[in-house]
Each structure stands twice: as C-alpha cells, then as structure tokens.
Design a protein around this motif. Structure first.
Motif, short mmCIF file in Angstrom:
data_model
loop_
_atom_site.label_atom_id
_atom_site.label_comp_id
_atom_site.label_asym_id
_atom_site.label_seq_id
_atom_site.Cartn_x
_atom_site.Cartn_y
_atom_site.Cartn_z
N ILE A 186 -51.83 -23.63 18.62
CA ILE A 186 -52.53 -24.34 17.55
C ILE A 186 -52.72 -23.40 16.36
N ALA A 187 -53.02 -22.14 16.67
CA ALA A 187 -53.25 -21.17 15.60
C ALA A 187 -52.01 -21.01 14.74
N VAL A 188 -50.85 -20.90 15.40
CA VAL A 188 -49.62 -20.68 14.64
C VAL A 188 -49.28 -21.91 13.80
N VAL A 189 -49.48 -23.09 14.36
CA VAL A 189 -49.21 -24.31 13.58
C VAL A 189 -50.17 -24.40 12.39
N SER A 190 -51.42 -23.97 12.61
CA SER A 190 -52.39 -24.01 11.52
C SER A 190 -51.91 -23.22 10.32
N SER A 191 -51.22 -22.11 10.58
CA SER A 191 -50.75 -21.33 9.42
C SER A 191 -49.78 -22.12 8.57
N SER A 192 -48.98 -22.98 9.21
CA SER A 192 -48.03 -23.75 8.39
C SER A 192 -48.77 -24.80 7.56
N PHE A 193 -49.86 -25.37 8.10
CA PHE A 193 -50.65 -26.31 7.30
C PHE A 193 -51.29 -25.57 6.13
N PHE A 194 -51.76 -24.37 6.44
CA PHE A 194 -52.37 -23.54 5.40
C PHE A 194 -51.38 -23.33 4.27
N VAL A 195 -50.17 -22.94 4.64
CA VAL A 195 -49.15 -22.67 3.62
C VAL A 195 -48.83 -23.94 2.83
N ALA A 196 -48.71 -25.06 3.56
CA ALA A 196 -48.38 -26.32 2.86
C ALA A 196 -49.46 -26.69 1.87
N SER A 197 -50.72 -26.41 2.21
CA SER A 197 -51.81 -26.82 1.31
C SER A 197 -51.87 -25.94 0.07
N LEU A 198 -51.10 -24.86 0.05
CA LEU A 198 -51.10 -24.00 -1.13
C LEU A 198 -50.03 -24.38 -2.14
N ILE A 199 -49.10 -25.26 -1.71
CA ILE A 199 -48.00 -25.62 -2.59
C ILE A 199 -48.48 -26.64 -3.62
N HIS A 200 -48.20 -26.38 -4.87
CA HIS A 200 -48.61 -27.30 -5.91
C HIS A 200 -47.49 -28.27 -6.26
N LEU A 201 -47.87 -29.53 -6.37
CA LEU A 201 -46.90 -30.55 -6.76
C LEU A 201 -47.22 -30.96 -8.19
N PRO A 202 -46.19 -31.12 -9.01
CA PRO A 202 -46.47 -31.47 -10.40
C PRO A 202 -47.01 -32.90 -10.50
N LEU A 203 -47.99 -33.07 -11.40
CA LEU A 203 -48.52 -34.41 -11.64
C LEU A 203 -48.80 -34.48 -13.13
#
Lengths: 545, 205, 315
Positions: free
Chosen positions: B39-56
């Motif tokens: 779970i810890a390792v998967v959490s890091s990928s969510f963490f990384v995804a939440s840092l990506i900015h999408l243009p709006l």
C-alpha cells in the motif's frame, strides 16, 4: 526431433544444495510457469540459466528462494523440503539480485539498504556495521554510504543492490540480468566480485558472453522444462542448440576478434547496391553535402551537480549512422537530449544549426517534427491502451488527416514487423516487441533523424537480431547511443566517443575498433568480450573467412 | 485545496486528529500486516499523480484523487491517503501539520464512500466502469469540497464566505477530475482489469 | 447590506492599493527572497556535493544547533505542542510574536532559508484568499469599523475580519516555519522513529518511509513518460484529448506502481523481511533534551497566557 541433453538425477555423495524433482508451477491467472523441472545444484556450482523470455527462468529462481512454493513436485535445499515454515532460514542463505535496483533499495540511505539483510539475520550491530562498510567499499560506494538511493546513478544503484545481497554473506547467489545497461567498467566490478564469490552462483543473463567468463555449467530452459544441462562450453559449441532456444548470438561472430580490412569500406554517391555488412559505406566525400544538424561549441550543464556536456562540435550528415560511445555518465544521453531540443544552452553557449540555419529560442520546441528519439527503457514509457493509438499519437499531434494517420500507423508498424498488432495492448507484449513499438511510435512522425538510446538493453538475442535488421533497413539518419560494440560495428560507419562531457574522438568506426588507447582514457574495456568471442568461435570451429 | 495551520478552531483540529488516529488504528489492525509495504508503494504513485498540473484555461489544476484512490484501493484507501497527506505536509507544506487530521478526513472519507459506491455500481462492461469511475471521481471532489466547507464553517460566521467560495472553486476541479477519472478507469479496464476491484488486501467475501 | 451601526470609513483608490499591498507584504517578501535565493544558487553554478560518507542528519544541512542535537522524540513532542498552542492564539500581536519566535528558531538551526521560504510561498494561495475574502464577507458587528472600498459599496471591508485573517496568516506562517526545525533537523528515518517512540505504530512509520522513497522513483517514471509524450509533439491544452492522454498516463503510472509493489515486496522477502523493519539504534534521551523541552513549552505557555490575559489590540 529435439536433442535433449538432460543429466540423469544423480545421488552424488556430495550433498546436493538444491534438488528439484518434477517441479511444476502455474500462476493464479492460469499462465504456466514451470511444467516439470528436474535439476540438481551442487555447492560451488556456477550455473548459467538461459532460455527465451517466458521459458520459466524467473519462476524457477523464485522457487529457490522460497518466494514461490512448489505446487507439484519437490524442491528441497540441503535435503530439506522447502516449506512455508523454513523459508525464513532459507532466505538468509540464498540471495537473489533482481533486475531493477530500485526494487532492492527501499530504504532512505544506502547504509540502511545494505544493513537490512544482515539486521534481519539477527547479526549484532557491530557486525552489521563492519559488513556494510566492507561491501560498500567493495562496490566502490563507501563515499556515498549515507546518500539516499534516489540521488544515485543507475550503475551506482546496481552496485549498491549487489552489495546489499553480498552483505548477507549468502551461500547461494542468484542473479537476474546482473549487467543489463552497465558500461564495461561497471561490468568489470560485477565480474570481479562474482569471480571472488565462493558459494553457488546461478545467473540469468541474455549476455552470453558475460556468462561465458563466469559460469561453468549451462542449464537451458524451454517451456517450463530443462532442455539442456551441460557445461557452458558445450552449449557455446552447439550453434544448433543455441538457435533452437533463441539464444543464437552467433550472428554476432561476424563482428569482433577479426581485424579490420580496408577494402571492405568504400564510398558511393548513390545507393545502388547493398552489402552483407550494413554500414560499410563510408560517408567520405558526402561531407561536401550540408549537414542536417550541426552543433557548434555547444554547452549544457544541469542546475544540480549532474555533469553535462561541454564544447560539443558535431556535424550530422544526411544518411549518417553514428555511434555515440562513452562510459556511464560521460554525457551521451545529455548530448542526445540536446540534439532533441530538450536541453537548451544557457544564453549564448553554442549554436544549434538545422540545415545550416541557427535555431532561434522558439524553434527548439518544433525540433520534434524533425528529430525523433527512442529513449532508454522506451518500452516502459508507452502509455496507450493499444498499439494503434500508441503509434498514432505523434501523427495526431501533427494534426494530420485521419487517412494519413492510418497510413502512417500501418507503415510504421510494418517497418518494425508488428503488422497485425494494432489492437494489442502494449503492456502485454514482450520487451522486444515493446521496444519495436516504441520505435514505430517515433517513425510514424517520419523524422529525418532518429536517435536510439541503448536500443539493445535487456533484449534477448532473437529480438536483437530482428532489431538489427530493422535498423539496418531504415534509410534515415540514425544516432545510436550504446555500449554494444557489435551494433556499432554492424550499423555505424562513424563513431563519436564522449568522455566527461567532451567529444574526445570522432572518427570512422574501424578506427575506433582498432583504437587501443581508448580504454586508458575512459576505462572502457571492450577487449575482454573480444577475447570471449574468439574463444567461442574456436569452440564452434567457425571459420569466418 | 488543503487546510493550512491556524484556520480551524483548536478543538476541531484536535478532534479530527483523534478521529483520524482512530481510523488509522482500525485500518492497521484489520489489514494484513504483509500488505502494508505494498500500500505504501502504491501511495507514492498517487502522491506523484496529485502533483501533476493539468491546464485549465489560463490557469492549471491538479487532481485531488480521493475518488480514484477509493476505486483502486477500496477500504485501504484511508491509510494510503493519510500517508500521502503527511508527506505532502512534510515536504511541501501542502496542508498544515495541525490540520493534518482535518485534511485526512476531508480526503479519506470521500475515498471510502467512492470506493464503496464504485464497487457496488460499476457493472461489468467497459462503458459502465468508465462512467461509474467518472462519477465517483467527480463525487470524491464534491464530497471533499463539502467537508472542507464544513470545516471552514466551524470557524464561525466570518468563514462562511470563504467556505462558499471554496465550494465554488472546486467545481472546475470536479469536472476535470471526473473526466480524467473516467479515462483512467477505462484505460485500466482495457489494459489491466484485475487492478479494478481487486484490493491489495485479499478480498474479504 | 445594513451596516448602520458600524463605523464607516470610505477609502479612495490609492488608499485601497496601499491597504492591500500592506496585507500582501509578507508573501511578497517571502516570494522575492525565495526567488533571490533560487537565482543565487543557479548563478553559483556547481554546488559542492555534500560529503555523503558520514551520517548526515539532513540532506539540506548538517548542523550542530540545539535542534540537531535534540532527541527526535522529545523535539517532536515539544514542537507539536508548541504548534497547537500557536494555532490556538486569538490576537494578532501574540501571533506576530509567535511568528517572530519561529523565525528565530529557523535562524538558530543555521540552515538555509530556501526551504522555509518555499514553504511560505506554498501557503500563499490559501492565505491570500483568506486575506481578501474573510474581511469582505465577515458579518459586521455594531460599533465595528468598516472600510468601504471604491466600487464595492455592497462589500464593506471589516477591520475585525482583517484582524482575524491576518492572525491566521501569522499563525500558519509560524507553524510552517517551525516545520523545518522540528522535522528537518534529523534524517527522515530518525524523525519518524521519534514519532514511533511517541506511540505511532511502527508499521505506519515504515509505510511513510517506503512511500517517501518511491515518490522519487515514480516521479522519475512520470517525468520520462511526459518527456516521451513531449518529443512526440504533445502539448497539454484545455481540451478532452489532453485529459484523455493524461488519463492514460496516470493509468500507466498506477499499473506500473502496482507491478513495482510486487517486485519490491519480493526483494524485501528475499532479504529476510518478516513483517517489520529491523530496529534502528535509538537515540538516548538525555537531561538536556528534557531541559530544551521544558524551555520551549514555557515559551509556548507564555505566548498562550499573554494571548488570553493580555490581549493587545493592534487595530
């Protein structure tokens, strides 16, 4: 039909280390892993475990460490059946080095990573301390003992992972692709430590030449069974067996160990015929034509301490196939990224000329239309649900019409031999297929220059041969960033050697191959493999002339 | 949006800490210990995804992800989210340390609700999965925004305006996240369906 | 809106400008300082590589300050209490004092201000919104002073609201500044061990460490994937195609992370993992650690007492 050379199960007076009888394993999703394995491994054995992708190698080594337990048949260690109850003890004696070092380095300092195993063995703190210092010293990383793994280079990580296993002082060492993506100098560190290792050694590697110097015994797996079990010399001496198992690296024997002959190289103004050896054409007078790309006094340095490239002067002519050689960290990838426009120089540190015109700042963004790149590990950078969408991604960004996109996708897939794969999800394809898909995804943009970073890393010989053919047939300008001497020799007429961010050589490949000063300069020892080639050639009795 | 230090009344901050710790304790106790590293390792990928900015438009948004984390992890989502938020606060000051409890509830509770709803409603076709995935992704943001507004409103009448504006500001995020969430689920359904609905902890039937 | 009972001051444009620039001054200063720092570090070019051969306390600064030598468990307990005390303050004057104390703590660590300033910059958006919205939307009490801004007669600017908002800004910045002395003066494993010593489950500690380690790995993977999109001509825009592509990218990231968990777990098992990480050697708690703890709690107590008993009203 198939020549099987399996040792009969022996009850040697020596105690067997591992004894496997009719071992079978099927994955939960139904994929067969092992069908029926009979194998004995003795103390001090040095076994090369070879076979095509999917032949069961990884499944087998996971049984030896108790990660998988036998579903059918028996698997025992020193006469004791491997069961749930005894795996803890087993794992402290049998070390596995997996392929990706990032999987091994899960702590926040190297010290903790290397100490993890010995601490689990219940060793006293002073002893753990001693082991960590000793083994990090052995892999030349004692200067970065307290650095977190994410600040290390790939080669450093790979060495740290080896130290983490060796610090457990295992009786058996199992290695999965130990040297993939390493330059010859780092490979030499591995070779030295593995030669010193006194326990039993089991190595999986596609690089049979690395195994040749290391292993005495070869076990060939195919479809979950042991097909051959004999000395490594015997394996190497049987081109037919190699061929059957997709291990035929003899196509490489046309490469090295022979001396360069001048008359093989000549110059044509027009491509009227093909040679057996691709890349035999010297660009020679074609330099009269204008280069597509020219870098002049190009500098790039990273904001952090990572070394960049300095004072690069490089011309790339239409139709050139150029090899970019250098030790890990010499700046090869950086230079490739510069050519791609990913790295722009600070202020006025150098010029990038495209067809003789210097690029303006905003032009760098458009370079992708002209220069394509297949990154290192490109197979892991695919992101589409199907091959068609993957290859169509680039052309769609170009804003091409639907029919044109379709045409390009079909053409690109055909070029890399993946016609008919359009609907397959890239994720489920083999490493070699994904690599070719990544090339197709770049080719569909119809670039004028194609840069390939380590195209042969972790491919099996069959995929390599296919890739070689594909690249040889591509008419565009190519740059190969590689350690693979064979590909350099086969494909590239020109070689550029980088060292510490500078171009130290830029000459014809035959000059590079004859250059003995090179290893003094940057420690790239390609000669070891040449001697292996020659020995194997002698075994097979192949005459190249 | 994460709540910063000093915004919430101390009693609310401390209270949500206690609820979060209780939730953590419950998660840790009921889960198979051996699954925790995964779970810890998967959490890091969510963490990384939440840092990506999408243009709006002229600005950009980043994803909050409670809906997707819930859909992918099910009951273990809460643990994953607390770990991620702790590191976000530690590394980037996204969310204050004293407001960590409140932030965890704000993201963790919607994740649990969305995870439950996704499993219930997703059906068996790619289309229904993508649609439900999209809905729960949007719902996750909506619930998080409502909880945020609620927490802000505990500060008294002076914060009502902020609470309303925070709610409105989440509408574009909700739309973007619903779309991306749908695409993610449809991608996963095509490429690796076993990831959907197969929790890291073994399925309790 | 009816604010008859309130004390109304009508502002002109220049006054409004100066009011808002005053409110945003702290952020502005932090931002400028941070940019200057960033500029400095890039122009300096090659930073010297720290010496990794000895145990470093933190990669951003080795030090021997009172925070660096403080046993993590007591340090965290003390500063966590201090943080809760700070967020409980009600008056601007005392919140400012707290901010000053916390800034002093950062200075005492002897570490670079880059990261504390970056933390303040990260707060900018949320706090900036508070500073603008809270005074404009606070209900107006009788006898209170409100400012009427040009063009916004319906939205009186409440000074009480401004006081509240600025107090929050000071508190948030104070705690943000306290983070570095509290959590970055020991290595992350030591800090987390401190939390474990305080009663946090050890398994959670290990999860945080693992998560932290693999953030860097996945960040690199995501960066590579975005790069391979970019060299094939992808430019993120506000449209469905961008979201679809990013959706696939995220999906791929998640798949790869799930696959990696299996591999990491196998690597851990193969080196004898049995459900818990082998314990580190714990730092002993000395009397000095406790003295520091008492000292800081006293400072916090003074702040709180002052806040409640001696509420200085600035405006």
């Amino acid at each position: 039909m198939h020549h099987m050379a399996v040792r009969p199960p022996v009850d040697d007076e020596r105690t067997t280390l591992f004894s496997l009888r009719q071992l079978a394993y099927t994955y939960p999703d139904g994929t067969p892993g092992l069908r029926s394995i009979d194998l004995d491994i003795f103390p001090g054995d040095r076994v090369a475990l070879v076979g095509q992708n999917g032949s069961g190698k990884s499944t087998l080594i996971r049984h030896l460490n108790g990660l998988f337990l036998a579903q059918a048949g028996r698997c025992s260690y020193q006469g004791e059946l491997i069961t749930e109850a005894m795996v803890q003890g087993l794992r402290q004696k049998v070390g596995i080095l997996f392929q990706d070092p990032d999987d091994h380095l899960f702590c926040n300092t190297l010290y903790d990573d290397v100490a993890f195993g010995p601490r689990n063995q219940g060793r006293r703190p002073e002893e753990v301390e001693r082991l960590v210092h000793h083994w990090l010293g052995e892999v030349e990383l004692d200067q970065v003992m307290y650095k977190p793994a994410h600040h290390l280079s790939y080669g450093q990580k790979k060495r740290a992972a080896l130290a983490a296993i060796l610090a457990m002082e295992p009786e058996v060492l199992i290695l999965d692709e130990p040297t993939a993506n390493l330059d010859p100098r780092q490979e030499a560190v591995f070779r030295r430590l593995l030669e010193q290792f006194t326990g039993a050694l089991i190595a999986i590697d596609h690089d049979l030449l690395f195994l040749y110097g290391l292993c005495e015994r070869a076990v060939v797996l195919a479809q979950g069974q042991v097909h051959h079990d004999y000395s490594f010399q015997q394996l190497a001496a049987e081109p037919q067996a190699l061929c059957e198992h997709g291990l035929d690296f003899t196509f490489r024997f046309t490469c090295c160990g022979q001396h360069y002959h001048h008359d093989q190289y000549h110059h044509h103004h027009h491509g009227t015929h093909e040679h057996e050896v691709a890349g035999a054409h010297l660009h020679g007078e074609s330099q009269q034509t204008d280069p597509i790309i020219e870098l002049q006094h190009y500098w790039y340095s990273y904001p952090d301490t990572t070394p960049g490239v300095s004072n690069i002067n490089l011309s790339l002519f239409p139709g050139d196939t150029l090899a970019l050689i250098g030790e890990n960290g010499a700046g090869k990838s950086t230079l490739a990224h510069c050519l791609l426009g990913l790295h722009r120089p600070e202020k006025n540190e150098g010029f990038y000329l495209l067809e003789g015109r210097p690029l303006a700042r905003q032009d760098y963004r458009q370079l992708w239309r002209r220069v394509g790149m297949v990154f290192q590990n490109a197979a892991d950078q695919l992101f589409s649900p199907s091959c068609r969408e993957e290859v169509a991604f680039g052309p769609e960004q170009l804003g091409l019409s639907k029919t044109e996109v379709r045409r390009r996708v079909e053409q690109a897939l055909e070029l890399v031999g993946l016609s008919g794969y359009a609907k397959r999800p890239p994720l489920h394809m083999s490493g070699g297929e994904r690599k070719r898909l990544a090339i197709a995804a770049t080719l569909s943009l119809e670039p004028e220059v194609l840069i390939l970073d380590e195209p042969t890393a972790s491919l099996d010989p069959r995929s390599e041969e296919l890739l070689l053919q594909i690249l040889a047939d591509l008419p565009i300008t190519k740059i190969l960033v590689t350690h693979d001497l064979f590909f350099v020799r086969q494909l590239c007429a020109r070689t550029v050697v980088l060292h510490q961010g500078r171009i130290i050589r830029d000459y014809a490949t035959h000059e590079f191959l004859a250059d003995e000063h090179l290893q003094v300069v940057n420690g790239l020892d390609y000669t070891y493999k040449n001697s292996c080639y020659q020995e194997i050639q002698a075994l097979q009795g192949i005459s190249l002339r | 949006m994460h709540i910063a230090d000093g915004v919430l009344p101390t009693a609310v901050a401390a209270g949500s800490y206690i609820v979060t710790l209780a939730g953590l304790g419950l998660s840790l106790r009921t889960l198979d210990q051996r699954e925790l590293p995964k779970i810890a390792v998967v959490s890091s990928s969510f963490f990384v995804a939440s840092l990506i900015h999408l243009p709006l438009g002229p600005t950009s948004v980043h994803l909050l992800l409670p809906g997707l984390v819930g859909a992918l992890l099910g009951p273990t989502a809460f643990l994953s989210i607390v770990v991620g938020l702790f590191l976000q606060s530690l590394l980037f000051q996204f969310g204050g340390l004293t407001a960590l409890g409140a932030n965890s509830l704000m993201m963790g509770l919607p994740a649990l609700v969305c995870g439950f709803l996704y499993r219930r409603l997703r059906g068996t076709s790619k289309k229904s999965n993508a649609l439900v995935g999209s809905l729960v992704s949007g719902l996750g943001v909506l619930l998080a925004a409502l909880i945020l507004a609620f927490f802000l409103a505990t500060g008294g009448e002076s914060f009502m305006g902020v609470a309303k504006i925070a709610l409105v500001a989440h509408i574009p995020v909700m739309v973007v996240e619903a779309l991306v969430g749908g695409f993610v689920i449809s991608f996963l359904y095509q490429v690796k369906p076993e990831l959907l609905g197969v929790t890291l902890a073994r399925e309790n039937v | 809106m009816n604010f008859d009972q309130a004390h109304v001051i009508v502002l002109n444009g220049v006054q409004t400008m100066s009011l808002f620039s005053c409110l945003f001054l702290p952020f502005f200063c932090a931002l400028v300082a941070w940019l200057l720092k960033a500029e400095e570090s890039t122009s300096a070019g090659q930073k010297t590589e720290p010496d990794w051969s000895s145990p470093v306390l933190d990669r951003h600064g080795q030090g021997s300050s009172l925070f660096h030598t403080w046993a993590p468990s007591i340090k965290i307990a003390t500063l966590l209490i201090a943080a809760f005390v700070i967020v409980s303050l009600h008056t601007l004057a005392w919140a400012l004092t707290a901010l000053f104390c916390c800034a002093l703590c950062v200075e005492l660590t002897g570490m670079s201000w880059t990261r504390p300033l970056r933390r303040l910059a990260a707060l900018g958006g949320f706090l900036g919104m508070l500073v603008v919205i809270v005074p404009l939307t606070s209900p107006v009490q009788s006898g209170e002073t409100v400012l009427v801004l040009p063009g916004l007669p319906e939205w009186p600017y409440s000074l009480a609201g401004a006081h509240l908002a600025l107090t929050i800004v000071c508190k948030a910045m104070a705690v943000a500044l306290l983070m570095e002395p509290m959590l970055a003066t020991s290595s992350l494993p030591q800090t987390l061990q401190g939390f474990t010593d305080l009663g946090l489950p050890a398994s959670l500690n290990q999860m945080i460490l693992l998560c932290h380690r693999y953030i860097f790995v996945f960040q690199e993977e995501m960066r590579r994937m975005q790069r391979s999109m970019r060299v094939r001509g992808f430019v993120p825009r506000t449209n469905i195609a961008t979201l679809r592509t990013m959706g696939s990218g995220f999906g791929m990231l998640f798949i790869r992370s799930f696959e990696r968990t299996e591999r990491v777990y196998e690597a851990m098992l193969s080196r004898g993992y049995q459900g818990s990480f082998p314990a580190e050697v714990r730092q002993k708690i000395t009397n000095m650690d406790l003295v520091k703890g008492v000292l800081f709690i006293m400072i916090a107590a003074i702040l709180l007492a002052g806040d409640r008993l001696l509420p200085l009203i600035l405006f």
